[in-house]
Design an enzyme around this catalytic site. Structure first.
Site, PDB file in Angstrom:
ATOM      1  N   LYS A 121       0.833  -1.213   0.000  1.00 35.90           N
ATOM      2  CA  LYS A 121       0.000   0.000   0.000  1.00 35.90           C
ATOM      3  C   LYS A 121       0.864   1.258   0.000  1.00 35.90           C
ATOM      4  CE  LYS A 121      -2.502   3.272   2.471  1.00 35.90           C
ATOM      5  NZ  LYS A 121      -2.166   4.179   3.588  1.00 35.90           N
ATOM      6  N   ASP A 139      -6.565   0.839   1.439  1.00 34.78           N
ATOM      7  CA  ASP A 139      -6.427   0.644   2.876  1.00 34.78           C
ATOM      8  C   ASP A 139      -7.726   0.045   3.412  1.00 34.78           C
ATOM      9  OD1 ASP A 139      -8.243   2.745   2.820  1.00 34.78           O
ATOM     10  OD2 ASP A 139      -6.882   4.209   3.698  1.00 34.78           O
TER      11      ASP A 139
END
Length: 217
Positions: A121, A139
């Site tokens: 991420k 997320d």
């Protein structure tokens, strides 16, 4: 609403609400963005932005950061949480950047993911926002909203990322992940909407009778 209709509505509505998508983390270049995103793990962007001025006054590039003591870094970033791990990662990745990349952040997903403290991420955010390479950082918040909006049945963020990339045009990815974050914070929070409250949830599923149970990332 069919899924394709939901996708089109979401794209249009988010673009209308958030035509500008500034990165919420204060930074001036790929290195400072990388450090800020690393610090944002399990921490709010607001708190990170309160901490980074002092950190970047100490060192705002890999060469200077690599010279700092871990304890010095840790004392500054303590309010962000997980400071023991994050301070070690910041120093070590800075050393690697100096040794292997002439102090520059590589514009390469695989290389970024090899750096200490940098997961998929974080690497995706840097690729998207620092280098303009299409990426779709997901997320837990985006994961939750994507389920509420019927865009994925993903059991984890990796599957949700694949689904979102398949549904939305590539040229929209870099702004869309920020637009979803902005919308989630303003209208579709974990406690403020259960899949039946906010405009997008109500439009996508006007007949939803019960709260949408989402799978944790």
């Amino acid at each position: 609403m069919l899924k394709a209709e939901r996708v089109n509505f979401i794209l249009q509505r988010l673009q209308a609400l958030y035509p500008e998508t500034p990165v919420p983390l204060d930074h001036k270049d790929p290195y400072t963005l990388l450090i800020a995103v690393l610090l944002s793990a399990q921490c709010t962007d607001e708190r990170v932005n309160q901490v980074t001025p002092a950190l970047f006054a100490l060192a705002d590039n890999a060469g200077d950061m690599a010279k700092q003591e871990v304890d010095t870094i840790r004392q500054i970033i303590r309010p962000c949480g997980l400071s023991p791990q994050k301070s070690k990662a910041i120093k070590k990745l800075s050393e690697i950047l100096v040794q292997d990349y002439d102090g520059e952040v590589p514009a390469d997903m695989a290389a970024l993911e090899m750096l200490p403290g940098v997961g998929h991420k974080t690497a995706s955010v840097v690729m998207a926002q620092a280098f303009g390479v299409p990426a779709f950082p997901v997320d837990t918040h985006i994961h939750r909203l994507a389920q509420r909006w019927g865009l994925t049945s993903g059991k984890n963020v990796a599957q949700t990322e694949r689904d979102l990339k398949r549904l939305f045009p590539q040229e929209s990815w870099n702004r869309l992940h920020l637009q979803i974050i902005f919308y989630g914070r303003e209208f579709c929070t974990a406690r403020g909407c259960d899949g039946r409250v906010c405009e997008i949830c109500r439009t996508c599923y006007p007949n939803r009778k019960h709260p949408k149970k989402t799978l944790k990332a």
